[in-house]
Write a protein that holds these residues in place. Structure first.
Motif, PDB file in Angstrom:
ATOM      1  N   ARG A  35     -10.104   8.050  -7.333  1.00 52.95           N
ATOM      2  CA  ARG A  35     -11.044   7.716  -5.792  1.00 52.95           C
ATOM      3  C   ARG A  35     -10.929   6.148  -6.768  1.00 52.95           C
ATOM      4  NH1 ARG A  35     -12.127   9.155  -1.573  1.00 52.95           N
ATOM      5  NH2 ARG A  35     -12.340  11.765  -2.033  1.00 52.95           N
ATOM      6  N   HIS A  39     -11.461   5.519   0.667  1.00 51.70           N
ATOM      7  CA  HIS A  39      -9.943   5.341   1.563  1.00 51.70           C
ATOM      8  C   HIS A  39      -8.216   5.847   0.650  1.00 51.70           C
ATOM      9  CE1 HIS A  39     -11.934   5.079   5.082  1.00 51.70           C
ATOM     10  NE2 HIS A  39     -12.303   3.716   4.702  1.00 51.70           N
ATOM     11  N   ARG A  40      -8.469   5.487  -1.119  1.00 48.89           N
ATOM     12  CA  ARG A  40      -7.567   5.273  -1.156  1.00 48.89           C
ATOM     13  C   ARG A  40      -7.955   5.906  -2.613  1.00 48.89           C
ATOM     14  NH1 ARG A  40      -6.528  -0.011  -3.855  1.00 48.89           N
ATOM     15  NH2 ARG A  40      -9.008  -0.065  -3.050  1.00 48.89           N
ATOM     16  N   THR A  70      -3.272   6.756   0.718  1.00 52.05           N
ATOM     17  CA  THR A  70      -4.507   6.404   1.544  1.00 52.05           C
ATOM     18  C   THR A  70      -5.235   7.304   2.186  1.00 52.05           C
ATOM     19  OG1 THR A  70      -3.547   3.872   1.007  1.00 52.05           O
ATOM     20  CG2 THR A  70      -5.289   4.115   3.292  1.00 52.05           C
ATOM     21  N   ASP A  71      -6.039   7.488   2.383  1.00 50.12           N
ATOM     22  CA  ASP A  71      -6.701   8.981   3.636  1.00 50.12           C
ATOM     23  C   ASP A  71      -5.562   9.936   3.980  1.00 50.12           C
ATOM     24  OD1 ASP A  71      -8.729   6.949   4.322  1.00 50.12           O
ATOM     25  OD2 ASP A  71      -7.482   6.268   5.619  1.00 50.12           O
ATOM     26  N   HIS A  72      -5.400  10.625   1.768  1.00 50.73           N
ATOM     27  CA  HIS A  72      -4.818  11.855   2.115  1.00 50.73           C
ATOM     28  C   HIS A  72      -3.312  11.562   2.436  1.00 50.73           C
ATOM     29  CE1 HIS A  72      -8.075  14.153   0.908  1.00 50.73           C
ATOM     30  NE2 HIS A  72      -8.484  13.353   2.080  1.00 50.73           N
ATOM     31  N   ARG A  91       0.409  13.591   4.735  1.00 51.35           N
ATOM     32  CA  ARG A  91      -0.827  14.077   4.907  1.00 51.35           C
ATOM     33  C   ARG A  91      -0.477  15.055   4.211  1.00 51.35           C
ATOM     34  NH1 ARG A  91      -5.276  12.588   6.562  1.00 51.35           N
ATOM     35  NH2 ARG A  91      -7.334  14.204   6.124  1.00 51.35           N
ATOM     36  N   GLN A 132     -16.485  11.935  -3.121  1.00 47.86           N
ATOM     37  CA  GLN A 132     -17.586  10.940  -2.875  1.00 47.86           C
ATOM     38  C   GLN A 132     -18.650  11.376  -2.427  1.00 47.86           C
ATOM     39  OE1 GLN A 132     -15.922   8.143  -1.676  1.00 47.86           O
ATOM     40  NE2 GLN A 132     -17.642   6.873  -1.077  1.00 47.86           N
TER      41      GLN A 132
END
Length: 322
Positions: A35, A39-40, A70-72, A91, A132
Motif C-alpha cells: 500500500r 488509494h494506490r 487504485t481503490d481496488h 474492481r 491502513q
C-alpha cells in the motif's frame, strides 16, 4: 489506548510446516499487497505446485501475476496468461468471482493455481484495510464508528455476531476495534516458492495445501495465514487456520476433517469452527460454489470459508500427471 487487548481471540501461531514426504503434492500461494497510500496499491500473486520424491521436488506449475490498483480497481495486470489483460478496469471485490468464471471458463472446474490466486484475491484485498487501520492507529488516528456501522457489522460472521465483544466495544466507544496479532514465525522452507521480504505497511495472504494419496484415501493438510508488517518491519499475524482431513478417492468427497483456529482477532471467532463439518460428504468439486452460497452469517467465518473453498484445489493436485 489505540489497540484493543482484552477481547482478542486465539494467539497460537504455526511455527513449522510438516516435512515433505515422498509422493506428497504441495501447492503454495502468496498474495502480497503493498500500500503506497490510502488509494494506490501494488499486488504480487504467486503460486507453485510441486511433487515430492526421494530425488527432489518436481515443479508442476509456477504462476506469477503482477498488478497495480487504485481503490481496488485494476489499473495494470500482467502474467503469462493473455486472458489477464481483460481484467484491467475490473474492481477486485463484489462480483469479481463471477467475472473470473466467465474469463477462465472450464479452468475453474480444474482448479489450476492461477484460479486459486485470482479467486483468493477478493478476500486478500478485503483484508488490506487492516494495514491502513493499523497505520492510522500507530499514528494516533482512531476510526470512528456510528450506530449504523455497528448494526451493519453485527451478524456478518461469528466474530461480529450480535452481542459479540467486538460489536459491544464499537458501540460503547464509537470506534472501530483493532488488535495487534502475535509475531509471525518464518515458515519458508522445502517446497515453498520464492518470496521477497515484505516492506513496512504491506500485507501477505499465504496458503499451503499438501495432499498425499494413499490407496482408497488421500490425506490433506492445509494452512492459511494473513500477516502484516508494521512501520518497524515487524511481521504479525492477523488470521491463521489449519485444516487436516481425508478425501475418499472413489467418490472424490471429503470424508473427514479437523479445523483449528490458530490466530484470530476476536474471542468469538473460533465459534465458526463447527461450521466446517458441514462440508463432510461433499464432493471436492462442489466446495467452492457450495460454501460461497451456503456458508453465511454468524455460524461462519469469511477466512475459514475461503480456506475450506481452497480445499477444492486438491483435485488439481491429485489429477497432476505422473
Amino acid at each position: 489506548m489505540p489497540f484493543v487487548t482484552d477481547i482478542v481471540g486465539p494467539q497460537h501461531p504455526v511455527t513449522a510446516w510438516p516435512p515433505l514426504r515422498a509422493g506428497t503434492l504441495r501447492r503454495t500461494s502468496t498474495i502480497d499487497t503493498d500500500r503506497y497510500d490510502a488509494h494506490r496499491t501494488t499486488a504480487q500473486l504467486r503460486a507453485r505446485d510441486i511433487r515430492a520424491d526421494s530425488s527432489g521436488n518436481e515443479v508442476l506449475d509456477d504462476v506469477v501475476v503482477l498488478a497495480t490498483l487504485t481503490d481496488h480497481v485494476i489499473d495494470e495486470i500482467s502474467g503469462d496468461d493473455a486472458r489477464l489483460a481483460r481484467l484491467q478496469g475490473v474492481r477486485v471485490g463484489a462480483g469479481f468471482r463471477a467475472i473470473l468464471r466467465d474469463l477462465l471458463g472450464s479452468d475453474t472446474t480444474r482448479s489450476p493455481a492461477l484460479y486459486l490466486l485470482l479467486d483468493d484475491w477478493v478476500g486478500a484485498s478485503l483484508v488490506t484495510g487492516y494495514g491502513q487501520h493499523h497505520a492510522d492507529l500507530t499514528g494516533g488516528v482512531e476510526w470512528p464508528m456510528s450506530d449504523a456501522m455497528s448494526d451493519h457489522l453485527a451478524g456478518v460472521c461469528s466474530g461480529f455476531a450480535p452481542g459479540a465483544s467486538a460489536v459491544d466495544f464499537s458501540r460503547r466507544n464509537m470506534l472501530m476495534p483493532c488488535v495487534r496479532g502475535p509475531l509471525a514465525p518464518s515458515l519458508w522452507g522445502d517446497g515453498m516458492h520464492p518470496v521477497k521480504p515484505l516492506r513496512p505497511h504491506c500485507m501477505r495472504r499465504m496458503r499451503r495445501l499438501d495432499v498425499l494419496p494413499n490407496g482408497a484415501t488421500a490425506t490433506f493438510d492445509a494452512h492459511f495465514r494473513d500477516s502484516h508488517v508494521d512501520a518497524e518491519g515487524i511481521e504479525t499475524i492477523v488470521h491463521e487456520y489449519t485444516i487436516v482431513g481425508e478425501i475418499d478417492m472413489a467418490s472424490q468427497s471429503i470424508s473427514q476433517l479437523t479445523p483449528e483456529a490458530r490466530v484470530l482477532p476476536w474471542q468469538e471467532c473460533p465459534g465458526a469452527l463447527a461450521s466446517a463439518q458441514r462440508v463432510v460428504g461433499l464432493a471436492v468439486s462442489e466446495l467452492r460454489d457450495h460454501i460461497r452460497t451456503e456458508f453465511t452469517g454468524i455460524s461462519t467465518c469469511t477466512h475459514l470459508n475461503d480456506t475450506l473453498r481452497a480445499l477444492s484445489d486438491a483435485r488439481a493436485l491429485l489429477a497432476a500427471p505422473g
